[in-house]
Design a protein around this motif. Structure first.
Motif, short mmCIF file in Angstrom:
data_model
loop_
_atom_site.label_atom_id
_atom_site.label_comp_id
_atom_site.label_asym_id
_atom_site.label_seq_id
_atom_site.Cartn_x
_atom_site.Cartn_y
_atom_site.Cartn_z
N MET A 193 33.58 13.40 -49.07
CA MET A 193 32.87 14.03 -47.98
C MET A 193 31.83 14.96 -48.59
SD MET A 193 32.78 14.14 -44.61
CE MET A 193 34.41 13.79 -43.93
N ILE A 194 30.56 14.55 -48.54
CA ILE A 194 29.52 15.32 -49.24
C ILE A 194 28.90 16.39 -48.34
CG2 ILE A 194 28.99 13.46 -50.84
CD1 ILE A 194 26.51 12.83 -49.13
N LEU A 195 29.08 16.27 -47.03
CA LEU A 195 28.54 17.28 -46.12
C LEU A 195 29.26 17.18 -44.80
CD1 LEU A 195 26.25 19.43 -45.71
CD2 LEU A 195 24.90 17.60 -44.67
N SER A 196 29.59 18.33 -44.21
CA SER A 196 30.18 18.35 -42.87
C SER A 196 29.78 19.66 -42.20
CB SER A 196 31.71 18.22 -42.93
OG SER A 196 32.28 19.31 -43.62
N GLY A 197 29.81 19.66 -40.88
CA GLY A 197 29.47 20.88 -40.16
C GLY A 197 29.00 20.58 -38.76
N ALA A 198 28.67 21.64 -38.03
CA ALA A 198 28.17 21.51 -36.67
C ALA A 198 26.75 20.93 -36.69
CB ALA A 198 28.17 22.85 -35.97
N VAL A 199 26.50 19.99 -35.82
CA VAL A 199 25.18 19.35 -35.76
C VAL A 199 24.08 20.39 -35.53
CG1 VAL A 199 23.72 17.74 -34.46
CG2 VAL A 199 26.09 17.13 -34.98
N ALA A 200 24.33 21.32 -34.61
CA ALA A 200 23.32 22.34 -34.29
C ALA A 200 22.95 23.16 -35.52
CB ALA A 200 23.83 23.24 -33.17
N ASP A 201 23.95 23.47 -36.36
CA ASP A 201 23.68 24.27 -37.56
C ASP A 201 22.92 23.45 -38.60
OD1 ASP A 201 25.00 26.40 -36.43
OD2 ASP A 201 26.91 25.96 -37.41
N LEU A 202 23.31 22.19 -38.76
CA LEU A 202 22.71 21.37 -39.81
C LEU A 202 21.25 21.06 -39.52
CD1 LEU A 202 25.67 18.91 -40.46
CD2 LEU A 202 24.88 20.74 -41.97
N VAL A 203 20.91 20.82 -38.27
CA VAL A 203 19.53 20.44 -37.97
C VAL A 203 18.60 21.64 -37.91
CG1 VAL A 203 20.21 18.35 -36.74
CG2 VAL A 203 19.86 20.47 -35.45
N THR A 204 19.14 22.87 -37.87
CA THR A 204 18.28 24.06 -37.89
C THR A 204 18.28 24.74 -39.24
OG1 THR A 204 20.11 25.42 -37.04
CG2 THR A 204 18.54 24.54 -35.43
N ALA A 205 18.91 24.12 -40.23
CA ALA A 205 19.01 24.74 -41.56
C ALA A 205 17.84 24.36 -42.45
CB ALA A 205 20.33 24.34 -42.21
N ARG A 206 16.66 24.26 -41.89
CA ARG A 206 15.49 23.81 -42.64
C ARG A 206 14.83 24.95 -43.40
NH1 ARG A 206 10.77 20.11 -39.86
NH2 ARG A 206 9.74 19.42 -41.76
N ASN A 207 15.10 26.19 -42.97
CA ASN A 207 14.55 27.38 -43.62
C ASN A 207 13.02 27.43 -43.54
OD1 ASN A 207 14.99 29.87 -44.84
ND2 ASN A 207 14.63 29.04 -46.89
N ILE A 208 12.48 26.97 -42.41
CA ILE A 208 11.04 27.05 -42.15
C ILE A 208 10.85 27.69 -40.77
CG2 ILE A 208 8.91 25.75 -41.79
CD1 ILE A 208 9.98 23.63 -43.66
N VAL A 209 9.92 28.64 -40.69
CA VAL A 209 9.65 29.35 -39.44
C VAL A 209 8.22 29.07 -39.01
CG1 VAL A 209 9.54 31.60 -38.32
CG2 VAL A 209 11.30 31.15 -40.05
N GLU A 210 8.04 28.79 -37.72
CA GLU A 210 6.71 28.57 -37.17
C GLU A 210 6.30 29.81 -36.37
OE1 GLU A 210 4.96 24.70 -35.31
OE2 GLU A 210 5.77 25.90 -33.66
N ILE A 211 5.14 30.39 -36.72
CA ILE A 211 4.63 31.59 -36.05
C ILE A 211 3.33 31.23 -35.33
CG2 ILE A 211 3.74 33.94 -36.38
CD1 ILE A 211 5.51 34.12 -38.89
N THR A 212 3.27 31.54 -34.04
CA THR A 212 2.08 31.27 -33.24
C THR A 212 1.48 32.59 -32.80
OG1 THR A 212 3.03 29.19 -32.44
CG2 THR A 212 1.17 30.10 -31.21
N LEU A 213 0.20 32.78 -33.10
CA LEU A 213 -0.51 33.99 -32.70
C LEU A 213 -0.94 33.88 -31.25
CD1 LEU A 213 -2.77 34.44 -35.86
CD2 LEU A 213 -0.44 35.28 -35.48
N ALA A 214 -1.04 35.02 -30.59
CA ALA A 214 -1.41 35.03 -29.17
C ALA A 214 -2.91 34.73 -29.00
CB ALA A 214 -1.07 36.38 -28.56
N GLY A 215 -3.23 34.25 -27.82
CA GLY A 215 -4.62 34.02 -27.47
C GLY A 215 -5.29 32.99 -28.35
N GLN A 216 -6.57 33.25 -28.66
CA GLN A 216 -7.37 32.32 -29.44
C GLN A 216 -7.55 32.77 -30.88
OE1 GLN A 216 -8.35 29.40 -28.05
NE2 GLN A 216 -7.16 30.12 -26.27
N LEU A 217 -6.64 33.60 -31.36
CA LEU A 217 -6.74 34.07 -32.74
C LEU A 217 -6.65 32.92 -33.72
CD1 LEU A 217 -4.54 37.31 -32.73
CD2 LEU A 217 -7.01 37.17 -33.03
#
Length: 287
Positions: A193-217
């Motif tokens: 068994m090389i990996l196990s866990g909750a699906v929700a945790d595994l698919v969000t474990a990418r360690n990348i964050v998307e930041i969106t600025l307000a308006g037309q910045l």
């Protein structure tokens, strides 16, 4: 050695997806759970029973390649197996008719199974697995080889059983299917068994964050004005940019101090397919 050092607990009411390439040990694991074979070492308990045969009446099982007597009708097939399982009498017949309706076979119930499509036969197999209203359902490749419509119908059935609180073990090669139907997963590779866990945790474990600025910045101009290092920036597009998770706090601090308005900030998810590929590639590299 089909399985080695395997330690796994599936909680009551969970839907667990077992993944792995052909020969990884999935079928061996299912045969162990059903008591068709026995472990050479270690302990195995199914529904609290170390003698798994004692749990059989509480298990519903759909084999990867279900075989039917083609001349018998779908209803008589369930009646025959129901008698073997103690589902008899007028109450038993009502239960069987309700199952046929549930799997959308009420109109074909008296027709020979040999005239059923593969999807209809698979729905009949699920009805058979539900004869004793089991606590645990073991579904081995339930949508394999089916057309898209039949796959959708089977998935709807499984989703309904999941919502009822049934404990489900789903073996499947369709990763999108497992992602949609399972709470937790385990990936087998060469018996480990090389990996196990909750699906929700595994698919969000990418360690990348998307930041969106307000308006037309403009994100690119804003990052340049604040002299934010491009090493932490993975992608910039219009008013949105992606950063590595570990750089998030420092970048946010600079944006806040400069009074740059933000529209949203969210961690990016990945598909279960990406999780699977990364885990197997890493296991191959470490082997």
């Amino acid at each position: 050695m089909a399985l080695r050092n395997l330690s796994l607990t599936i909680e009551q009411g969970q839907s667990f997806g077992l993944l792995g390439e052909n020969g990884a040990g999935k079928s061996t694991f299912v045969r162990l759970l059903m008591g068709f074979i026995f472990p050479s070492s270690g302990q195995l308990r199914v529904l609290g029973q170390s003698n798994v045969a004692l749990a059989h009446t509480r298990i519903g099982y759909v084999h990867e390649r279900t075989i039917f007597e083609p001349r018998i009708s779908g209803r008589n097939y369930l009646i025959h197996l129901g008698r073997l399982a103690g589902v008899q009498g007028s109450a038993g017949l009502r239960h069987i008719d309700a199952l046929l309706e549930r799997v959308l076979l009420q109109e074909a119930a008296r027709r020979p199974v040999g005239g059923y499509s593969k999807g209809m036969q698979q729905r009949l197999a699920i009805a058979q697995a539900l004869l004793t209203d089991p606590e645990l359902l073991i579904l081995d490749e339930p949508t394999s080889g089916l057309d898209p419509r039949s796959q959708w119908e089977i998935r709807q059935l499984i989703q309904g059983l999941r919502q009822e609180g049934k404990t489900i073990l789903l073996c499947s090669h369709y990763l999108a299917e497992v992602e949609a139907l399972c709470d937790t997963i385990g990936i087998l590779r060469r018996g480990n068994m090389i990996l196990s866990g909750a699906v929700a945790d595994l698919v969000t474990a990418r360690n990348i964050v998307e930041i969106t600025l307000a308006g037309q910045l403009d994100a690119r101009q804003t990052l340049a004005r604040l002299q934010i290092s491009t090493q932490a920036i993975l992608d910039v597009r219009d008013n949105t940019f992606k950063v590595r998770g570990e750089a998030q706090a420092g970048i946010l601090e600079k944006l806040v101090l400069a009074h740059v308005p933000l529209h949203s900030l969210q961690p990016l998810s990945q598909s279960l397919e990406e999780v699977y590929v990364q885990a197997t590639e890493q296991a191959e590299y470490l082997a």
